[in-house]
Enzyme design. Structure first.
Site, mmCIF file in Angstrom:
data_model
loop_
_atom_site.group_PDB
_atom_site.id
_atom_site.type_symbol
_atom_site.label_atom_id
_atom_site.label_comp_id
_atom_site.label_asym_id
_atom_site.label_seq_id
_atom_site.Cartn_x
_atom_site.Cartn_y
_atom_site.Cartn_z
ATOM 1 N N GLU A 47 1.296 4.381 -2.367
ATOM 2 C CA GLU A 47 1.761 4.820 -1.043
ATOM 3 C C GLU A 47 3.255 4.510 -0.896
ATOM 4 O O GLU A 47 3.974 5.197 -0.175
ATOM 5 C CB GLU A 47 0.945 4.153 0.077
ATOM 6 C CG GLU A 47 0.996 4.928 1.382
ATOM 7 C CD GLU A 47 0.091 4.378 2.473
ATOM 8 O OE1 GLU A 47 0.334 3.255 2.952
ATOM 9 O OE2 GLU A 47 -0.867 5.078 2.868
ATOM 10 N N GLY A 97 2.379 -1.086 7.076
ATOM 11 C CA GLY A 97 0.926 -1.282 7.032
ATOM 12 C C GLY A 97 0.470 -1.956 5.747
ATOM 13 O O GLY A 97 -0.313 -2.902 5.763
ATOM 14 N N ARG A 98 0.985 -1.483 4.600
ATOM 15 C CA ARG A 98 0.524 -2.041 3.317
ATOM 16 C C ARG A 98 1.198 -3.375 2.989
ATOM 17 O O ARG A 98 0.956 -3.938 1.924
ATOM 18 C CB ARG A 98 0.734 -1.015 2.198
ATOM 19 C CG ARG A 98 2.146 -0.484 2.083
ATOM 20 C CD ARG A 98 2.208 0.762 1.199
ATOM 21 N NE ARG A 98 3.519 1.410 1.242
ATOM 22 C CZ ARG A 98 3.904 2.289 2.152
ATOM 23 N NH1 ARG A 98 3.078 2.634 3.129
ATOM 24 N NH2 ARG A 98 5.100 2.840 2.109
ATOM 25 N N LYS A 156 -2.313 -1.248 12.923
ATOM 26 C CA LYS A 156 -0.909 -1.380 13.303
ATOM 27 C C LYS A 156 -0.600 -0.471 14.495
ATOM 28 O O LYS A 156 -0.008 -0.892 15.473
ATOM 29 C CB LYS A 156 -0.009 -1.039 12.107
ATOM 30 C CG LYS A 156 1.465 -1.070 12.446
ATOM 31 C CD LYS A 156 2.350 -0.796 11.248
ATOM 32 C CE LYS A 156 3.789 -0.623 11.726
ATOM 33 N NZ LYS A 156 4.727 -0.343 10.651
ATOM 34 N N HIS A 160 -16.617 -2.636 -20.882
ATOM 35 C CA HIS A 160 -17.845 -1.904 -21.205
ATOM 36 C C HIS A 160 -17.886 -0.564 -20.499
ATOM 37 O O HIS A 160 -18.947 0.055 -20.392
ATOM 38 C CB HIS A 160 -19.053 -2.759 -20.843
ATOM 39 C CG HIS A 160 -19.091 -4.031 -21.638
ATOM 40 N ND1 HIS A 160 -19.638 -4.113 -22.891
ATOM 41 C CD2 HIS A 160 -18.553 -5.254 -21.377
ATOM 42 C CE1 HIS A 160 -19.482 -5.342 -23.361
ATOM 43 N NE2 HIS A 160 -18.816 -6.048 -22.461
ATOM 44 N N GLU A 179 -10.006 6.901 12.098
ATOM 45 C CA GLU A 179 -11.182 6.221 11.529
ATOM 46 C C GLU A 179 -11.444 4.909 12.269
ATOM 47 O O GLU A 179 -12.576 4.595 12.668
ATOM 48 C CB GLU A 179 -10.954 5.888 10.037
ATOM 49 C CG GLU A 179 -10.902 7.093 9.118
ATOM 50 C CD GLU A 179 -9.499 7.627 8.931
ATOM 51 O OE1 GLU A 179 -8.643 7.420 9.834
ATOM 52 O OE2 GLU A 179 -9.248 8.258 7.893
ATOM 53 N N LYS A 185 -4.275 14.482 8.005
ATOM 54 C CA LYS A 185 -4.727 14.019 9.330
ATOM 55 C C LYS A 185 -4.696 15.181 10.324
ATOM 56 O O LYS A 185 -5.618 15.356 11.122
ATOM 57 C CB LYS A 185 -3.807 12.912 9.851
ATOM 58 C CG LYS A 185 -3.900 11.600 9.092
ATOM 59 C CD LYS A 185 -3.005 10.544 9.767
ATOM 60 C CE LYS A 185 -2.878 9.291 8.941
ATOM 61 N NZ LYS A 185 -1.912 8.333 9.462
HETATM 62 O O1 F6P Z 1 -2.567 6.777 6.823
HETATM 63 C C1 F6P Z 1 -1.898 5.807 6.097
HETATM 64 C C2 F6P Z 1 -1.710 4.571 6.911
HETATM 65 O O2 F6P Z 1 -0.734 4.763 7.865
HETATM 66 C C3 F6P Z 1 -1.381 3.362 6.046
HETATM 67 O O3 F6P Z 1 -0.044 3.270 5.741
HETATM 68 C C4 F6P Z 1 -1.883 2.250 6.897
HETATM 69 O O4 F6P Z 1 -2.028 1.065 6.171
HETATM 70 C C5 F6P Z 1 -3.189 2.834 7.378
HETATM 71 O O5 F6P Z 1 -2.909 4.206 7.586
HETATM 72 C C6 F6P Z 1 -3.752 2.236 8.625
HETATM 73 O O6 F6P Z 1 -2.876 2.357 9.702
HETATM 74 P P1 F6P Z 1 -3.084 1.506 11.006
HETATM 75 O O7 F6P Z 1 -3.004 0.080 10.650
HETATM 76 O O8 F6P Z 1 -1.995 1.944 11.940
HETATM 77 O O9 F6P Z 1 -4.450 1.844 11.567
#
Ligand code: F6P
Length: 524
Positions: free
Chosen positions: A352, A266-267, A209, A383, A215, A492
């Site tokens: 979240e 995002g979610r 987003k 199990h 990452e 972060k």
């Molecule tokens: O760090 C949490 C978050 O902001 C989530 O809410 C989001 O889904 C995820 O990181 C990834 O964010 P992005 O889509 O901006 O890379």
């Protein structure tokens, strides 16, 4: 809009009194035996999803008090604000309109349509222009036999949603393409995928987003470097970016981009360009069915009276369990192996969104909010940890998801699977009270049973939208902003500092534990 927090209402006090007198000792077995029509009263067919709530620790008077609570908290008005596109994500001053992503163009003029759609016509038309472009692209990739591997690079909402849905709808997926999901910054993950693909037959989707998540950016840089080192040249063909930050994607060197908007959390972004891996897998028409199933649930949530509104009933039960019974977790048990990532997806959605200790104005909350969500597909969970669900000291409400129709023809399996899901719900309820010692099961352990006729794009869309809205309901009653996530920021920031210290070896100002570990983590 100003919202009344649930603990400041007369209904809250009435619920506490009801819990103290009869709620604490309520026995669902007795209720099922003696309340005529309990199953009918506490189950309902919502769009594409049947839900049975009758094994829960709730009766009609409690449901009524919970509905009073919803009314006194202004849930209906808050829901209206959601569907009016008001900036209910107040800490970021953003509207919350993932539901608009699944609103068909025709809805705007339909009888009984959301009245806010007229004012949202520009947004709706942007949504459909982007959707049309993205689905046309998806169908082109789908038809292109020379692309054999699609690698989604993203994390959190940019990974869990598409990954969960691509696995769930595997029966509908195009043959001859493999889908990979790389989320972790741990290089082992990307490395393993890169070793199994070739540049000329791979499409990388960089899903973020913000297009700043460390990452994803680290993995994207490595994927692009690998592509170029392997002789890949046509970046426009082999890389696409799914983001609200198209400028950053272009600066990164990706010219094929699909955008979305800051009013999609995002979610909650699976319905946007973030859903591209799913659209490639099940095709444009399939993706539209997925959106349509979710839209049917949106309309149910938007228009059904609160007593017969399934997301409302579930969200109210969540409040009852968390704040009165004190249950700290909820276990998700999908009895369908294709739904194996559903628990992880729901974890982000619930925890979240509602894992907050202050209300929307920033004031501390005196009561508990999000439960811990966890789970595994059945029958595997049986199990592993079901022992604790049946005989442990904590009561954990369980949510079963069963699918009536199987899409394989192996004899016997599906009946056995369905027998197990029903038997587990039965065992939790009935227990084995007459047995002593190690064989004693107290029973009266609550569960909800979701039933889909078939696992299709439509029913999956409805199931996910149902979960989104029930999270809205509990978050609304708790008075929190379910649409920000400030709690992820501190880690972060600290990671950047620690990264520099790992390189330099400087430990000044660190706590003794972190300093000791940092010395151990540095190369000799
Ligand atoms: O760090 C949490 C978050 O902001 C989530 O809410 C989001 O889904 C995820 O990181 C990834 O964010 P992005 O889509 O901006 O890379």
């Amino acid at each position: 809009m100003s919202r009344t927090r649930c603990d400041r209402t007369p209904a809250w006090a009435a619920l506490q009194a009801a819990f103290n007198t009869s709620g604490r000792t309520f026995d669902a077995r007795v209720a099922l035996a003696h309340e005529p029509n309990r199953f009918e009263a506490l189950s309902q067919q919502a769009p594409h999803v049947f839900a049975d709530l009758s094994k829960n620790l709730v009766d009609a008077p409690t449901e009524q008090l919970l509905l009073d609570l919803a009314q006194q908290c202004g849930l209906a008005q808050h829901r209206e604000a959601l569907f009016a596109g008001e900036a209910i994500n107040n800490t970021e001053q953003r509207a919350v309109m993932h539901w608009l992503l699944r609103t068909p163009v025709a809805a705007a003029g339909a009888v009984g349509a959301n009245p806010a759609l007229a004012a949202l016509a520009p947004e709706l038309s942007q949504v459909h222009a982007t959707l049309d472009a993205m689905l046309a692209y998806a169908d082109t990739v789908r038809a292109d036999a020379s692309i054999t591997d699609v690698v989604n690079i993203g994390i959190g909402g940019s990974d869990l949603g598409p990954q969960m849905a691509v696995l769930a709808l595997d029966a509908f997926a195009v043959k001859g393409k493999r889908f990979h999901f790389v989320s972790n910054v741990d290089g082992h993950e990307l490395d393993r995928v890169l070793q199994s693909v070739r540049p000329q037959s791979t499409l990388f989707l960089i899903a973020s987003k913000t297009f700043t998540t460390i990452e994803t950016m680290t993995n994207a840089v490595s994927a692009k470097a690998w592509f170029e080192t392997q002789g890949g040249t046509d970046t426009a063909r082999h890389f696409a970016a799914l983001t609200t930050n198209v400028a950053a994607a272009q600066a990164f060197g990706i010219s094929t981009t699909f955008g979305f908007w800051d009013w999609v959390g995002g979610r909650y972004s699976l319905w946007s360009a973030i859903g591209l891996p799913l659209a490639i897998a099940i095709g444009g028409a399939g993706f539209r069915e997925f959106l349509a199933g979710a839209h049917d649930m949106d309309e149910h949530f938007r228009t059904a009276q609160l007593p017969s509104n399934l997301p409302v009933r579930l969200g109210l039960l969540d409040v009852w369990y968390r704040n009165f019974h004190g249950f700290g977790s909820r276990s998700i048990a999908p009895y369908h192996s294709a739904l194996r990532r559903l628990p992880a997806y729901l974890q982000q959605l619930e925890m979240e969104s509602n894992g907050k200790r202050v209300d929307a104005s920033g004031a501390s909350l005196p009561f508990a909010t999000s439960p811990v969500l966890w789970g595994e597909p059945g029958t595997n969970g049986q199990h592993a940890y079901f022992q604790m669900l049946h005989q442990g000291t904590d009561v954990v409400p369980v949510e079963f998801v069963a699918v009536k129709t199987a899409r394989h023809s192996l004899p016997g399996h599906h009946t056995l699977l369905l027998a197990n899901v029903l038997a587990q719900a039965q065992a939790l309820l009935l227990g084995q009270a007459d047995a002593g010692g190690h064989k004693h099961f107290s029973g009266n352990r609550p569960s909800t049973f979701f039933l889909l006729d078939d696992l299709t794009p439509t029913s999956l869309g409805a199931l996910i939208a149902l979960q989104e809205h029930r999270v809205f309901v509990s978050g609304s009653l708790w008075g929190i902003n379910s649409f920000d996530q400030w709690g992820v920021e501190l880690g972060k920031v600290l990671a950047k500092d620690v990264q520099a210290r790992l390189l330099s070896g400087h430990t000044e100002g660190l706590d003794a534990s972190s300093a000791g570990l940092l010395r151990l983590l540095r190369p000799a």
